[in-house]
Design a protein around this motif. Structure first.
Motif, PDB file in Angstrom:
ATOM      1  N   GLY A  93     -33.685  10.353  29.556  1.00  0.00           N
ATOM      2  CA  GLY A  93     -33.618  10.669  28.138  1.00  0.00           C
ATOM      3  C   GLY A  93     -32.658  11.789  27.780  1.00  0.00           C
ATOM      4  N   ASN A  94     -31.888  12.286  28.757  1.00  0.00           N
ATOM      5  CA  ASN A  94     -30.902  13.337  28.491  1.00  0.00           C
ATOM      6  C   ASN A  94     -29.668  12.710  27.854  1.00  0.00           C
ATOM      7  OD1 ASN A  94     -32.440  15.461  29.831  1.00  0.00           O
ATOM      8  ND2 ASN A  94     -31.945  14.343  31.710  1.00  0.00           N
ATOM      9  N   VAL A  95     -29.274  13.210  26.690  1.00  0.00           N
ATOM     10  CA  VAL A  95     -28.142  12.650  25.960  1.00  0.00           C
ATOM     11  C   VAL A  95     -26.859  12.788  26.774  1.00  0.00           C
ATOM     12  CG1 VAL A  95     -26.726  12.884  23.863  1.00  0.00           C
ATOM     13  CG2 VAL A  95     -29.226  13.029  23.707  1.00  0.00           C
ATOM     14  N   ILE A  96     -26.084  11.706  26.794  1.00  0.00           N
ATOM     15  CA  ILE A  96     -24.787  11.671  27.465  1.00  0.00           C
ATOM     16  C   ILE A  96     -23.725  11.561  26.380  1.00  0.00           C
ATOM     17  CG2 ILE A  96     -23.299  10.379  29.037  1.00  0.00           C
ATOM     18  CD1 ILE A  96     -25.872   9.252  30.305  1.00  0.00           C
ATOM     19  N   SER A  97     -22.687  12.376  26.481  1.00  0.00           N
ATOM     20  CA  SER A  97     -21.648  12.325  25.459  1.00  0.00           C
ATOM     21  C   SER A  97     -20.888  11.004  25.552  1.00  0.00           C
ATOM     22  CB  SER A  97     -20.677  13.499  25.608  1.00  0.00           C
ATOM     23  OG  SER A  97     -19.785  13.252  26.672  1.00  0.00           O
ATOM     24  N   PRO A  98     -20.459  10.474  24.404  1.00  0.00           N
ATOM     25  CA  PRO A  98     -19.686   9.230  24.416  1.00  0.00           C
ATOM     26  C   PRO A  98     -18.440   9.330  25.291  1.00  0.00           C
ATOM     27  CG  PRO A  98     -20.368   9.758  22.182  1.00  0.00           C
ATOM     28  CD  PRO A  98     -20.727  10.939  23.039  1.00  0.00           C
ATOM     29  N   LYS A  99     -17.816  10.505  25.292  1.00  0.00           N
ATOM     30  CA  LYS A  99     -16.612  10.706  26.109  1.00  0.00           C
ATOM     31  C   LYS A  99     -16.933  10.477  27.589  1.00  0.00           C
ATOM     32  CE  LYS A  99     -13.134  14.152  27.274  1.00  0.00           C
ATOM     33  NZ  LYS A  99     -12.791  15.557  27.254  1.00  0.00           N
ATOM     34  N   ASP A 100     -18.092  10.991  28.037  1.00  0.00           N
ATOM     35  CA  ASP A 100     -18.487  10.817  29.431  1.00  0.00           C
ATOM     36  C   ASP A 100     -18.823   9.362  29.765  1.00  0.00           C
ATOM     37  OD1 ASP A 100     -18.107  13.514  29.871  1.00  0.00           O
ATOM     38  OD2 ASP A 100     -20.244  14.025  29.738  1.00  0.00           O
ATOM     39  N   MET A 101     -19.069   8.572  28.736  1.00  0.00           N
ATOM     40  CA  MET A 101     -19.360   7.145  28.922  1.00  0.00           C
ATOM     41  C   MET A 101     -18.100   6.291  28.791  1.00  0.00           C
ATOM     42  SD  MET A 101     -22.594   6.768  29.572  1.00  0.00           S
ATOM     43  CE  MET A 101     -22.893   5.047  29.220  1.00  0.00           C
ATOM     44  N   GLY A 102     -16.932   6.965  28.631  1.00  0.00           N
ATOM     45  CA  GLY A 102     -15.674   6.238  28.527  1.00  0.00           C
ATOM     46  C   GLY A 102     -15.397   5.680  27.140  1.00  0.00           C
ATOM     47  N   MET A 103     -16.116   6.190  26.147  1.00  0.00           N
ATOM     48  CA  MET A 103     -15.917   5.724  24.767  1.00  0.00           C
ATOM     49  C   MET A 103     -14.692   6.413  24.170  1.00  0.00           C
ATOM     50  SD  MET A 103     -18.459   3.668  24.543  1.00  0.00           S
ATOM     51  CE  MET A 103     -18.811   3.310  22.839  1.00  0.00           C
ATOM     52  N   PRO A 104     -14.107   5.805  23.134  1.00  0.00           N
ATOM     53  CA  PRO A 104     -12.916   6.396  22.516  1.00  0.00           C
ATOM     54  C   PRO A 104     -13.194   7.770  21.910  1.00  0.00           C
ATOM     55  CG  PRO A 104     -13.307   4.169  21.675  1.00  0.00           C
ATOM     56  CD  PRO A 104     -14.483   4.539  22.530  1.00  0.00           C
ATOM     57  N   GLU A 105     -12.146   8.599  21.870  1.00  0.00           N
ATOM     58  CA  GLU A 105     -12.224   9.919  21.237  1.00  0.00           C
ATOM     59  C   GLU A 105     -12.701   9.752  19.795  1.00  0.00           C
ATOM     60  OE1 GLU A 105     -12.164  13.912  21.420  1.00  0.00           O
ATOM     61  OE2 GLU A 105     -11.410  12.684  23.070  1.00  0.00           O
ATOM     62  N   GLY A 106     -13.583  10.621  19.373  1.00  0.00           N
ATOM     63  CA  GLY A 106     -14.093  10.559  18.009  1.00  0.00           C
ATOM     64  C   GLY A 106     -15.369   9.757  17.856  1.00  0.00           C
ATOM     65  N   THR A 107     -15.825   9.094  18.938  1.00  0.00           N
ATOM     66  CA  THR A 107     -17.092   8.358  18.877  1.00  0.00           C
ATOM     67  C   THR A 107     -18.222   9.367  18.697  1.00  0.00           C
ATOM     68  OG1 THR A 107     -16.234   6.632  20.332  1.00  0.00           O
ATOM     69  CG2 THR A 107     -18.635   6.788  20.119  1.00  0.00           C
ATOM     70  N   PRO A 108     -19.069   9.182  17.678  1.00  0.00           N
ATOM     71  CA  PRO A 108     -20.131  10.166  17.454  1.00  0.00           C
ATOM     72  C   PRO A 108     -21.187  10.150  18.561  1.00  0.00           C
ATOM     73  CG  PRO A 108     -20.384   8.314  15.946  1.00  0.00           C
ATOM     74  CD  PRO A 108     -19.100   8.097  16.699  1.00  0.00           C
ATOM     75  N   GLU A 109     -21.735  11.331  18.842  1.00  0.00           N
ATOM     76  CA  GLU A 109     -22.791  11.434  19.851  1.00  0.00           C
ATOM     77  C   GLU A 109     -24.102  10.865  19.317  1.00  0.00           C
ATOM     78  OE1 GLU A 109     -24.958  15.172  21.726  1.00  0.00           O
ATOM     79  OE2 GLU A 109     -22.988  14.835  22.652  1.00  0.00           O
ATOM     80  N   VAL A 110     -24.329  11.049  18.022  1.00  0.00           N
ATOM     81  CA  VAL A 110     -25.557  10.571  17.393  1.00  0.00           C
ATOM     82  C   VAL A 110     -25.184   9.612  16.270  1.00  0.00           C
ATOM     83  CG1 VAL A 110     -27.663  11.222  16.166  1.00  0.00           C
ATOM     84  CG2 VAL A 110     -26.732  12.748  17.905  1.00  0.00           C
ATOM     85  N   THR A 111     -25.788   8.435  16.287  1.00  0.00           N
ATOM     86  CA  THR A 111     -25.624   7.477  15.199  1.00  0.00           C
ATOM     87  C   THR A 111     -26.977   7.300  14.523  1.00  0.00           C
ATOM     88  OG1 THR A 111     -26.042   5.558  16.625  1.00  0.00           O
ATOM     89  CG2 THR A 111     -23.731   6.291  16.398  1.00  0.00           C
ATOM     90  N   GLU A 112     -27.001   6.571  13.417  1.00  0.00           N
ATOM     91  CA  GLU A 112     -28.262   6.409  12.684  1.00  0.00           C
ATOM     92  C   GLU A 112     -28.427   4.959  12.242  1.00  0.00           C
ATOM     93  OE1 GLU A 112     -29.919   9.537   9.995  1.00  0.00           O
ATOM     94  OE2 GLU A 112     -29.454   8.025   8.479  1.00  0.00           O
ATOM     95  N   VAL A 113     -29.596   4.405  12.544  1.00  0.00           N
ATOM     96  CA  VAL A 113     -29.939   3.033  12.188  1.00  0.00           C
ATOM     97  C   VAL A 113     -30.947   3.067  11.039  1.00  0.00           C
ATOM     98  CG1 VAL A 113     -31.000   0.884  12.993  1.00  0.00           C
ATOM     99  CG2 VAL A 113     -29.534   2.222  14.542  1.00  0.00           C
ATOM    100  N   THR A 114     -30.646   2.319   9.986  1.00  0.00           N
ATOM    101  CA  THR A 114     -31.560   2.179   8.853  1.00  0.00           C
ATOM    102  C   THR A 114     -31.899   0.702   8.700  1.00  0.00           C
ATOM    103  OG1 THR A 114     -30.576   4.069   7.721  1.00  0.00           O
ATOM    104  CG2 THR A 114     -31.870   2.548   6.364  1.00  0.00           C
TER     105      THR A 114
END
Length: 157
Positions: A93-114
């Motif tokens: 459950g420890n948050v991993i940064s998007p950058k560390d997951m190989g995601m593009p620069e600027g990918t938000p660490e936290v998103t929101e689902v409604t």
């Protein structure tokens, strides 16, 4: 490119049944994720401030993939509105940064689902918005595949 995915689906099912598919861990596991993925773990404390930890996995002879997500429930207004955050995480459950997951620069660490549910003509209309996931990306495709599975279980209208 819009920085959110918004998908509307209609189901031939009571609103309470659609709500349960989002909030009951066993039912959530039955449909969540793109085609070919399973959900071996769905820990969900569906209360305001409660946490969630989800594992999506896929295994084929050629490939094995496992993704973990965590978040907090911000709004739980049964059976009409559910809002939660989502971040990539490790199995603990420890948050991993998007950058560390190989995601593009600027990918938000936290998103929101409604998720907004309403009844119309004896059917349930669902509007899901995932803020922070750009339209036209694999994230949108994954949601559409998941909702196809959900429609198969509930009855698509």
């Amino acid at each position: 490119m819009t920085e959110w995915v918004k998908i509307t689906r209609s189901f031939d099912a009571p609103i309470a049944d659609v709500w349960d598919m989002w909030t009951d861990p066993a039912k959530f596991q039955s449909w969540y994720g793109p085609m070919g993925f399973s959900v071996p773990v769905a820990e969900m404390d569906v209360t305001v401030g409660g946490t969630r930890k989800i594992n999506m996995a896929m295994e084929t002879p050629e490939r094995k993939m496992s993704m973990w997500f965590t978040g907090l429930y911000k709004v739980v207004d049964a059976p009409n509105r559910l809002v939660y955050t989502e971040s990539m995480c490790d199995p603990n459950g420890n948050v991993i940064s998007p950058k560390d997951m190989g995601m593009p620069e600027g990918t938000p660490e936290v998103t929101e689902v409604t998720v907004e549910l309403s009844e119309q003509d004896g059917k349930t209309v669902m509007v899901m918005t995932h803020a922070g996931v750009p339209a036209g990306t694999p994230g949108e495709g994954g949601w559409n595949m998941a909702f196809d599975k959900l429609g198969g279980l509930l009855g698509a209208a």
